[in-house]
Design a protein around this motif. Structure first.
Motif, PDB file in Angstrom:
ATOM      1  N   VAL B  50     116.402 110.703  73.469  1.00 51.03           N
ATOM      2  CA  VAL B  50     115.054 110.160  73.313  1.00 51.03           C
ATOM      3  C   VAL B  50     114.721 109.288  74.513  1.00 51.03           C
ATOM      4  O   VAL B  50     115.602 108.792  75.206  1.00 51.03           O
ATOM      5  CB  VAL B  50     114.898 109.326  72.015  1.00 51.03           C
ATOM      6  CG1 VAL B  50     115.007 110.189  70.778  1.00 51.03           C
ATOM      7  CG2 VAL B  50     115.894 108.180  71.969  1.00 51.03           C
ATOM      8  N   ASP B  51     113.435 109.115  74.761  1.00 45.03           N
ATOM      9  CA  ASP B  51     112.995 108.297  75.881  1.00 45.03           C
ATOM     10  C   ASP B  51     111.623 107.750  75.531  1.00 45.03           C
ATOM     11  O   ASP B  51     110.794 108.474  74.976  1.00 45.03           O
ATOM     12  CB  ASP B  51     112.914 109.157  77.159  1.00 45.03           C
ATOM     13  CG  ASP B  51     113.032 108.311  78.418  1.00 45.03           C
ATOM     14  OD1 ASP B  51     112.816 107.091  78.348  1.00 45.03           O
ATOM     15  OD2 ASP B  51     113.329 108.891  79.480  1.00 45.03           O
ATOM     16  N   GLU B  52     111.403 106.482  75.846  1.00 46.26           N
ATOM     17  CA  GLU B  52     110.102 105.909  75.518  1.00 46.26           C
ATOM     18  C   GLU B  52     109.069 106.206  76.603  1.00 46.26           C
ATOM     19  O   GLU B  52     107.904 105.864  76.470  1.00 46.26           O
ATOM     20  CB  GLU B  52     110.226 104.402  75.247  1.00 46.26           C
ATOM     21  CG  GLU B  52     110.297 103.508  76.470  1.00 46.26           C
ATOM     22  CD  GLU B  52     111.695 103.438  77.085  1.00 46.26           C
ATOM     23  OE1 GLU B  52     112.500 104.362  76.845  1.00 46.26           O
ATOM     24  OE2 GLU B  52     111.972 102.476  77.826  1.00 46.26           O
ATOM     25  N   LYS B  53     109.513 106.885  77.668  1.00 47.95           N
ATOM     26  CA  LYS B  53     108.579 107.270  78.728  1.00 47.95           C
ATOM     27  C   LYS B  53     107.893 108.590  78.375  1.00 47.95           C
ATOM     28  O   LYS B  53     108.421 109.372  77.601  1.00 47.95           O
ATOM     29  CB  LYS B  53     109.331 107.431  80.051  1.00 47.95           C
ATOM     30  CG  LYS B  53     109.932 106.137  80.558  1.00 47.95           C
ATOM     31  CD  LYS B  53     110.639 106.343  81.884  1.00 47.95           C
ATOM     32  CE  LYS B  53     111.317 105.053  82.302  1.00 47.95           C
ATOM     33  NZ  LYS B  53     112.351 104.618  81.328  1.00 47.95           N
ATOM     34  N   PRO B  59     112.954 110.913  83.113  1.00 47.24           N
ATOM     35  CA  PRO B  59     114.182 111.370  83.777  1.00 47.24           C
ATOM     36  C   PRO B  59     115.099 112.137  82.823  1.00 47.24           C
ATOM     37  O   PRO B  59     115.816 113.039  83.245  1.00 47.24           O
ATOM     38  CB  PRO B  59     114.850 110.086  84.245  1.00 47.24           C
ATOM     39  CG  PRO B  59     113.818 109.013  84.156  1.00 47.24           C
ATOM     40  CD  PRO B  59     112.825 109.447  83.128  1.00 47.24           C
ATOM     41  N   VAL B  60     115.039 111.785  81.536  1.00 46.81           N
ATOM     42  CA  VAL B  60     115.882 112.478  80.567  1.00 46.81           C
ATOM     43  C   VAL B  60     115.406 113.924  80.409  1.00 46.81           C
ATOM     44  O   VAL B  60     116.211 114.863  80.368  1.00 46.81           O
ATOM     45  CB  VAL B  60     115.887 111.741  79.208  1.00 46.81           C
ATOM     46  CG1 VAL B  60     116.862 112.412  78.255  1.00 46.81           C
ATOM     47  CG2 VAL B  60     116.250 110.271  79.374  1.00 46.81           C
ATOM     48  N   PHE B  63     116.453 115.863  83.477  1.00 47.08           N
ATOM     49  CA  PHE B  63     117.879 116.146  83.407  1.00 47.08           C
ATOM     50  C   PHE B  63     118.155 117.331  82.479  1.00 47.08           C
ATOM     51  O   PHE B  63     118.938 118.231  82.805  1.00 47.08           O
ATOM     52  CB  PHE B  63     118.625 114.902  82.925  1.00 47.08           C
ATOM     53  CG  PHE B  63     119.952 115.194  82.294  1.00 47.08           C
ATOM     54  CD1 PHE B  63     121.005 115.644  83.065  1.00 47.08           C
ATOM     55  CD2 PHE B  63     120.132 115.044  80.928  1.00 47.08           C
ATOM     56  CE1 PHE B  63     122.230 115.933  82.478  1.00 47.08           C
ATOM     57  CE2 PHE B  63     121.348 115.330  80.342  1.00 47.08           C
ATOM     58  CZ  PHE B  63     122.401 115.785  81.119  1.00 47.08           C
TER      59      PHE B  63
END
Lengths: 286, 286
Positions: B50-53, B59-60, B63
């Motif tokens: 998970v990513d808050e962006k 970037p996750v 990747f």
């Protein structure tokens, strides 16, 4: 056996320096090639990254070096399988939720099968002795803190959490070597069954050089008086002055400081199975 | 509102094509900029990223495009916050363990506060209506499958799991818009409260073109007769012929096939709050 790393920081800290040295042990400077994992707390959230590939050649590890996450609590693990195959579900750290907090756990050692699972909601997904022990501890915590729902004491009573972990450790100790790190994001718990060391970095900071790689960091350049970091690892990661724990030490770190300690004796027959005698610990190469 | 994506495959499948189109909706071709997440099952293990962006600049996400994981069950989500800030703990999918299985959940919609948490071991870490609903369902599953420990029926009885989810959905439905996808790695469950579509890819495969990006894939080149994939999404991701679900459809997919369906009526007052009438669904732009 495996390698443990945990960090507990007063302020959110970029831990990529420690992680770089630690990841090198996953196949490059040491033989821990059956996967690895790291858990980062960001306030209440906890993100876990695991990979069944050796850490030194893991794309996930490479990615994390370029995408440093700032965290107050980190738990990391490099695996040399003793029980359970090199599969993702067997990679530490393991995570479970209890009363709205994420809890993570990583283990170094080798346990005999438990006599039976502790009654409660937590069950293992993979096949390791480590996850079984973690579920045992979580079920103990659940019985203490959550079984009576809203009338139970809160897990924010961190000393009560310590007491439950101490009792659970006493129960699990006879099953074998049980070095572990455990966090709920509020504190970092660490138990030395045979081998564990820690160092506390605080202001005024100095520089440190990785044991496992040609890399130095001058913490004085970026540290402030508000910063304080406890680094806990199976063996020292840097040329700083580390404290070797005594077998039986159960430690609690908060805001980068050692705030509580208990002694949970390691049975003599367990110590006898350890590869290194405690007195040799400081001389053991990484 | 958010966007949902789920895949259920007969064979482990590289889902980076669907993920690429989906990620573009996180701020590039649509306005869902408050984080994103994806969960991949690999046999018993489930990894959550998970990513808050925003997904399109995460970037996750970048990747993952370069490190495709092969999976039989995937749950993904792009977030436009309605309740709860853009924080990691509020990013879907959410994960919990029940009886040694990992369960993941993602929600599109907006629910009023529940009258009280369902009694049981699962509690929310973040502040979203979605995680509260997930914990409600998990506590219902726990009460049915795990409260009596070893004497309870197993969660491998997937039709019994469907029945519990159906009842929980009936209870939660009056609280608001409740499109969701939910998996335990054995099956993919999907509920259409207002808007959900799916497509099933099977042999002989044809090509597909992403709605959200200049990318086509000819599945015929790599598919075999053993492959079969169900793709479930808020709105169609490709130019294939998708089936728009009817509001109230609760679906269960296994091995890439739709294997069970129930109708859980959506209250008229909830449908009235939906931005688009069901009949307009197929005409709604992504």
């Amino acid at each position: 056996m495996c390698q443990l790393l945990a960090l507990n920081c007063a302020e959110p800290t970029d831990v990529s320096f420690s992680l770089t040295g630690f990841a090198a042990r996953g196949g490059l400077t040491d033989h821990h090639v059956d996967g690895w994992g790291v858990a980062f707390y960001e306030d209440r959230a906890c993100r876990v990254f695991v990979d069944e590939k050796p850490a030194y050649q893991s794309p996930v590890a490479e990615f994390l070096k370029s995408y440093p996450i700032k965290s107050r609590n980190v738990v990391a693990h490099i695996r040399k399988a003793t029980q359970g195959g090199a599969r993702v579900e067997n990679c530490h750290p393991f995570m479970r939720e209890l009363r709205g907090q994420q809890w993570v756990f990583a283990h170094n050692g080798d346990l005999q099968p438990l006599d039976g699972p502790e009654h409660g909601p937590y069950a293992q997904v993979g096949t390791t002795d480590s996850e079984a022990a973690f579920c045992f501890i979580m079920n103990r915590l659940y019985a203490h803190f959550a079984a009576q729902a809203n009338t139970a004491p809160g897990v924010d009573d961190i000393d009560a959490v310590f007491d439950v972990i101490e009792q659970a450790t006493r129960t699990l100790n006879p099953y074998g070597i049980f070095n572990f790190v455990l966090s709920n994001g509020q504190a970092q718990f660490a138990y030395c069954s045979t081998r564990l060391s820690y160092v506390i970095r605080h202001w005024p900071f100095s520089s440190a050089r990785l044991v496992d790689g040609d890399l130095s960091v001058d913490f004085a350049e970026r540290g402030t008086p508000a910063d304080r970091t406890a680094v806990i690892a199976t063996t020292p990661l840097t040329d700083e002055v580390w404290t070797a724990c005594e077998p039986g030490d159960l430690l609690m770190f908060r805001s980068g400081a050692l705030v509580r300690r208990a002694h949970v004796p390691v049975p003599a027959e367990v110590l006898a199975t350890a590869k290194y005698a405690p007195s040799e610990l400081s001389a053991v190469p990484a």
